[in-house]
Design a protein around this motif. Structure first.
Motif, PDB file in Angstrom:
ATOM      1  N   ASN A   1       0.806  -1.222   0.000  1.00 40.04           N
ATOM      2  CA  ASN A   1       0.000   0.000   0.000  1.00 40.04           C
ATOM      3  C   ASN A   1       0.842   1.277   0.000  1.00 40.04           C
ATOM      4  OD1 ASN A   1      -2.625   1.140  -0.040  1.00 40.04           O
ATOM      5  ND2 ASN A   1      -2.519   1.584   2.144  1.00 40.04           N
ATOM      6  N   ASP A   2       1.943   1.232  -0.762  1.00 38.57           N
ATOM      7  CA  ASP A   2       2.802   2.418  -0.832  1.00 38.57           C
ATOM      8  C   ASP A   2       2.740   3.104  -2.188  1.00 38.57           C
ATOM      9  OD1 ASP A   2       4.165   0.573  -2.352  1.00 38.57           O
ATOM     10  OD2 ASP A   2       6.122   0.916  -1.407  1.00 38.57           O
ATOM     11  N   GLY A   3       1.787   2.697  -3.047  1.00 43.36           N
ATOM     12  CA  GLY A   3       1.571   3.390  -4.297  1.00 43.36           C
ATOM     13  C   GLY A   3       2.339   2.880  -5.486  1.00 43.36           C
ATOM     14  N   ASP A   4       3.066   1.755  -5.328  1.00 42.91           N
ATOM     15  CA  ASP A   4       3.728   1.142  -6.473  1.00 42.91           C
ATOM     16  C   ASP A   4       3.412  -0.353  -6.521  1.00 42.91           C
ATOM     17  OD1 ASP A   4       5.565  -0.199  -4.672  1.00 42.91           O
ATOM     18  OD2 ASP A   4       6.819   1.590  -4.683  1.00 42.91           O
ATOM     19  N   TYR A   5       3.770  -0.977  -7.627  1.00 35.75           N
ATOM     20  CA  TYR A   5       3.464  -2.393  -7.823  1.00 35.75           C
ATOM     21  C   TYR A   5       4.575  -3.273  -7.275  1.00 35.75           C
ATOM     22  CZ  TYR A   5      -0.496  -1.315 -10.823  1.00 35.75           C
ATOM     23  OH  TYR A   5      -1.693  -0.869 -11.311  1.00 35.75           O
ATOM     24  N   ASP A   6       4.162  -4.263  -6.471  1.00 38.38           N
ATOM     25  CA  ASP A   6       5.052  -5.306  -5.989  1.00 38.38           C
ATOM     26  C   ASP A   6       4.791  -6.583  -6.798  1.00 38.38           C
ATOM     27  OD1 ASP A   6       6.019  -3.629  -3.694  1.00 38.38           O
ATOM     28  OD2 ASP A   6       3.921  -3.761  -3.149  1.00 38.38           O
TER      29      ASP A   6
END
Length: 334
Positions: free
Chosen positions: A59-64
């Protein structure tokens, strides 16, 4: 005289704005992807049969990333680079195992219980099963807990490869499920709802047959508000693109060769995963391979300006005439 000029300038500015709006200047529309190799996004060997899946797991705004392989494990990778330049850093606490723990695994992410975090389906190679796992952790720290009541049907032949999307626009996630050994793909409607999926066979959604190793993934590749489809296959590492020409609530898969990614011929067995990896508003691509490497492809398609249509041009003339009348009346009054 200065007042007249000022009024005329304001009116002219309004006229120009209306004219631009009426013909669509300043709006963009996607014409479909163009794929360029992006080696900075590659991952080295993770075990044979790499199969990537992308979601924002912390939930930090990038794709994992989770990457399945032929050992029955899906490996977790945190994106420590950011939304526009991913760097894949191993995150073992996100790993998930298939039952019974062997065979080619393929992850599909979606919020299956409508609680705001990502759950997952895990396709299992030799068993032909697809196991469901609820995220019982949180939106920023996933914990995968087995959820048998969400399991899709077991396929007849081995190599289950799931992909999730809302294919009928009813607010819950539906399913395409491949039996990769034979290459057939099957559609399933979620008739349970947004918080408790039930998978009901939907033959009208079945994608076309592409061959052994079929591995699907969804995204809106042309920006028209419905899901399109990529299907990777085994022979020559080819990935086939299909445009949804049916619509947001009733998909029809139409072959679109101009959207095909490059073949990963040397590595074989393409397994695509779509996400916006450089934060530019379009979908990029990772392709997993039989050799265990995962290759990155950036979508470098340029935006397209819409054509001036007859209705738009007519509206422009009407606007021009109306504002010209207003200008003339003000000038005569003064």
């Amino acid at each position: 005289m200065r007042t007249n000029i000022r009024n005329y300038s304001v009116t002219t500015t309004l006229l120009a704005l209306l004219l631009m709006l009426s013909v669509g200047i300043g709006t963009v529309s996607a014409g479909g992807p163009i794929w360029a190799e992006q080696s900075d996004w590659n991952l080295s060997y993770v075990g044979q049969g790499s199969a990537p899946a992308l979601a924002d797991l912390d939930n930090d705004g990038d794709y994992d990333l989770l990457i399945g392989n032929n050992s029955g494990l899906a490996l977790g990778y945190e994106n420590t680079g950011g939304a526009s330049s991913p760097v894949w850093t191993r995150k073992s606490s996100w790993d998930v195992y298939a039952d019974p723990g062997y065979g080619g695994t393929k992850v599909a992410f979606a919020d299956l219980d409508n609680d705001g975090d990502y759950d997952l389906l895990l396709g299992e190679g030799p068993t032909a099963n697809t196991s469901a796992h609820e995220n019982t952790g949180s939106v920023s720290s996933p914990v995968w807990t087995r959820k048998t009541s969400w399991d899709p049907p077991t396929l007849q032949y081995n190599g289950a490869k799931p992909a999730l999307a809302d294919l009928d626009n009813d607010g819950d996630y539906d399913l395409i499920l491949s039996q990769a050994f034979m290459g057939d793909l099957f559609g399933y409607e979620n008739t349970g709802g947004a918080s408790s999926p039930v998978w009901t066979r939907k033959t009208s959604w079945d994608p076309p047959f592409v061959g052994q190793g079929a591995t699907p993934d969804f995204a809106d590749l042309d920006g028209d508000g419905d899901y399109d489809l990529l299907i990777g296959k085994k022979n020559n590492g080819t990935t086939y693109a299909y445009e949804n020409t049916g619509g947001a609530s009733s998909p029809v898969w139409t072959r679109k060769t101009s959207w095909d990614p490059p073949s990963v011929t040397a590595e074989l067995s393409a397994k695509p995963a779509l996400a916006d990896l450089d934060n530019d508003g379009d979908y990029d691509l990772l392709i997993g391979t039989m050799d265990g490497v995962t290759l990155g492809f950036e979508n470098v398609a340029s935006v397209q300006m819409p054509a001036i249509t007859a209705p738009g041009f007519l509206l422009s003339l009407i606007s021009l005439f109306g504002l010209a009348v207003i200008v003339m009346r003000r000038m005569y009054k003064r």
